[in-house]
Design an enzyme around this catalytic site. Structure first.
Site, PDB file in Angstrom:
ATOM      1  N   HIS A   1       0.830  -1.217   0.000  1.00 20.51           N
ATOM      2  CA  HIS A   1       0.000   0.000   0.000  1.00 20.51           C
ATOM      3  C   HIS A   1       0.861   1.262   0.000  1.00 20.51           C
ATOM      4  O   HIS A   1       0.428   2.305   0.490  1.00 20.51           O
ATOM      5  CB  HIS A   1      -0.941   0.042   1.212  1.00 20.51           C
ATOM      6  CG  HIS A   1      -1.695  -1.234   1.436  1.00 20.51           C
ATOM      7  ND1 HIS A   1      -2.936  -1.473   0.876  1.00 20.51           N
ATOM      8  CD2 HIS A   1      -1.373  -2.353   2.133  1.00 20.51           C
ATOM      9  CE1 HIS A   1      -3.343  -2.687   1.250  1.00 20.51           C
ATOM     10  NE2 HIS A   1      -2.407  -3.244   1.999  1.00 20.51           N
TER      11      HIS A   1
ATOM     12  N   SER B   1      15.146  22.099 -15.844  1.00 18.34           N
ATOM     13  CA  SER B   1      13.961  22.940 -16.036  1.00 18.34           C
ATOM     14  C   SER B   1      14.403  24.253 -16.652  1.00 18.34           C
ATOM     15  O   SER B   1      15.480  24.768 -16.334  1.00 18.34           O
ATOM     16  CB  SER B   1      13.291  23.187 -14.690  1.00 18.34           C
ATOM     17  OG  SER B   1      12.497  24.350 -14.747  1.00 18.34           O
TER      18      SER B   1
ATOM     19  N   LYS C   1      16.343  22.200 -10.572  1.00 11.10           N
ATOM     20  CA  LYS C   1      15.671  20.956 -10.930  1.00 11.10           C
ATOM     21  C   LYS C   1      16.534  19.982 -11.730  1.00 11.10           C
ATOM     22  O   LYS C   1      17.313  20.372 -12.586  1.00 11.10           O
ATOM     23  CB  LYS C   1      14.400  21.259 -11.749  1.00 11.10           C
ATOM     24  CG  LYS C   1      13.346  21.980 -10.978  1.00 11.10           C
ATOM     25  CD  LYS C   1      12.547  21.039 -10.091  1.00 11.10           C
ATOM     26  CE  LYS C   1      11.683  20.165 -10.911  1.00 11.10           C
ATOM     27  NZ  LYS C   1      10.294  20.338 -10.804  1.00 11.10           N
TER      28      LYS C   1
ATOM     29  N   GLU D   1       9.774   8.975 -16.811  1.00 10.21           N
ATOM     30  CA  GLU D   1       8.401   9.452 -17.052  1.00 10.21           C
ATOM     31  C   GLU D   1       7.939   9.128 -18.474  1.00 10.21           C
ATOM     32  O   GLU D   1       6.804   8.729 -18.708  1.00 10.21           O
ATOM     33  CB  GLU D   1       8.320  10.964 -16.809  1.00 10.21           C
ATOM     34  CG  GLU D   1       8.470  11.328 -15.343  1.00 10.21           C
ATOM     35  CD  GLU D   1       8.665  12.827 -15.128  1.00 10.21           C
ATOM     36  OE1 GLU D   1       8.160  13.625 -15.946  1.00 10.21           O
ATOM     37  OE2 GLU D   1       9.338  13.193 -14.149  1.00 10.21           O
TER      38      GLU D   1
END
Ligand code: ARG
Length: 459
Positions: free
Chosen positions: A156, A277, A283, A290
């Site tokens: 979980h 970024s 970043k 992704e």
């Protein structure tokens, strides 16, 4: 517009119709397979006395020339032809004259395209398999280094019990090993040669179908000519196997994205596999993971698309089936690309062992072992569960972990606890005591790693 079938028509095809119908923009991808199939076909025709030896040799030389010229960029496949089959045949006739006109004897584009697609898919299965194997090799390398790297195991997405990094990565090893198994099952099942099925009903020429099958590396010829030209099961099976590979890559990507986040800091993706970024200078984003996760949707889409296309098609060949190509090519290329990038990403990724270890230590991942301690001292499991639950509550109150409670505090809740509780719930004990095959204990983990190594050597 160059077509193979003008004879019974009195009008030119409408330009829009021609473009709508044509497949050359994408089926040119299997020109090599188309030529390989044609060479086997004419070899068989000559063996059967349907073509003379000279005709066969002339056609074969012509086909070899086309293959060489296309591969080396001297001959361009242009949209002037309807499909790759027309292009090869027309170019052959153009180059060698009348003998070329005999190439299509005893054959239809229906069994021809069925053959080309099978040859292409079979070649690509072999390439895909090599890519999955490289990933397995990379995972095996990580496992070998991290048999004693503790980390929390989750259920979980809540910390559950301690495991090791080798154990966690080992779960993905199993998934990708099964993926290879699926690829090889499909390859075996689809490995029958449709050539000789003709348009749908076979031919009246005395073809030796077993010979063509053998020349092209198939196990045997297909057994029903109608099925031969309209079977796309193997495409569906492949897209299903590719979808499963993507599902595995996507789950793994999701974990890497979490592990790479500021909150987890379990891993750091290498600079070469990260992006920045345009606005936030701090970043470093896990774009590759992704994108792999994102591209999964498109491979699932291909599977849904072909399933839907096939569901209403009466026997035998129908033009709907031309739709199998673009999506299959795209899915194959997507999965190959994802596998290669993913393998590069995981094999250059840094593991922050200290952070994983620290994370495993807090979050009560040893609570089950504390309960097992009580059980080993005669307390029924259900009561033990309740006692440890109360200990956990005390710890949460004080902001400490189970191993930081004093023995008095333990005894206040159950007198059964003795000094050896600390050893029983240490991270090392928690992991090392799990010694059944498949568990994270280092000894069994080493056994599994050795089995994996043997598998990689033999397969
Ligand atoms: N381009 C076609 C396909 O991909 C080749 C077969 C054409 N056959 C036909 N009867 N029109 O399916």
């Amino acid at each position: 517009m160059a077509q193979l079938w003008g004879g019974r028509f009195t009008k030119e095809t409408d330009k829009l119709v021609y473009n709508f119908n044509a497949s050359i923009s994408f089926d040119q991808k299997f020109y090599e397979q188309d030529i390989r199939g044609s060479k086997a076909h004419v070899a068989m025709l000559a063996k059967q006395g349907i073509l003379t030896q000279e005709e066969m040799e002339e056609i074969t030389r012509g086909l070899d020339g086309i293959l060489k010229d296309v591969s080396e960029g001297r001959l361009e496949i242009t949209s002037e032809y309807e499909d790759i089959h027309s292009f090869v045949e027309a170019t052959l006739i153009d180059r060698i004259g009348d003998a070329g006109k005999k190439l299509h004897t005893g054959r239809s584009r229906n069994d021809q395209v069925a053959l080309d697609m099978k040859l292409y898919v079979r070649d690509e299965i072999d390439e895909l398999d090599r890519e999955v194997k490289k990933l397995l090799q990379a995972l095996e390398n990580i496992m070998e280094l991290h048999v004693n790297t503790y980390m929390p195991g989750f259920t979980h997405l809540q910390k559950a019990q301690p495991v090791t990094l080798a154990h966690h990565i080992g779960a993905y090893f199993e998934m990708f090993r099964r993926d290879r198994g699926r690829l090889s099952d499909i390859r075996e099942r689809m490995n029958t040669c449709p050539l000789g099925a003709g348009a749908l009903a076979g031919t009246t020429y005395p073809l030796d179908r077993a010979y063509t099958a053998q020349l092209l590396g198939f196990n045997e010829p297909t057994r029903n000519s109608m099925d031969s030209v309209s079977d796309r099961d193997y495409v569906i099976e492949l897209l299903s196997a590719l979808s499963t590979i993507m599902m595995h890559l996507s789950r793994f990507s999701e974990e890497i994205i979490l592990w790479n986040s500021n909150e987890y800091r379990f891993v750091e993706i290498d600079d070469a596999y990260s992006t920045g970024s345009s606005i936030m200078p701090q970043k470093k984003n896990p774009d590759i993971a992704e994108l792999v996760r994102g591209k999964t949707g498109r491979v699932y889409g291909a599977l849904m698309s072909i399933l839907t296309t096939m569901k209403g098609i009466p026997l035998a060949y129908n033009k709907d089936m031309q739709e199998d190509k673009e999506l299959t090519f795209d899915a194959i290329d997507t999965v190959k690309g994802c596998l290669a990038l993913f393998t590069g990403m995981v094999s250059t990724m840094q593991f922050h062992e200290k952070n994983m270890d620290a994370s495993a230590r807090n979050g009560f991942t040893n609570a089950t072992d504390a309960a097992d301690y009580l059980v080993n001292h005669g307390v029924p499991f259900r009561d033990a569960h309740g006692i440890v639950g109360r200990l956990v509550l005390t710890c949460i109150d004080k902001g400490i972990s189970l191993d930081e409670l004093s023995l008095e505090e333990y005894k206040a809740i159950s007198p059964v606890f003795e000094e050896d509780i600390y050893d029983a719930i240490s991270m090392r004990t928690c992991v090392e005591k799990r010694m059944t095959l498949g568990a994270p204990g280092p000894e069994v983990m080493e056994q599994v790693i050795a089995m994996n190594r043997e598998y990689l050597e033999k397969n």
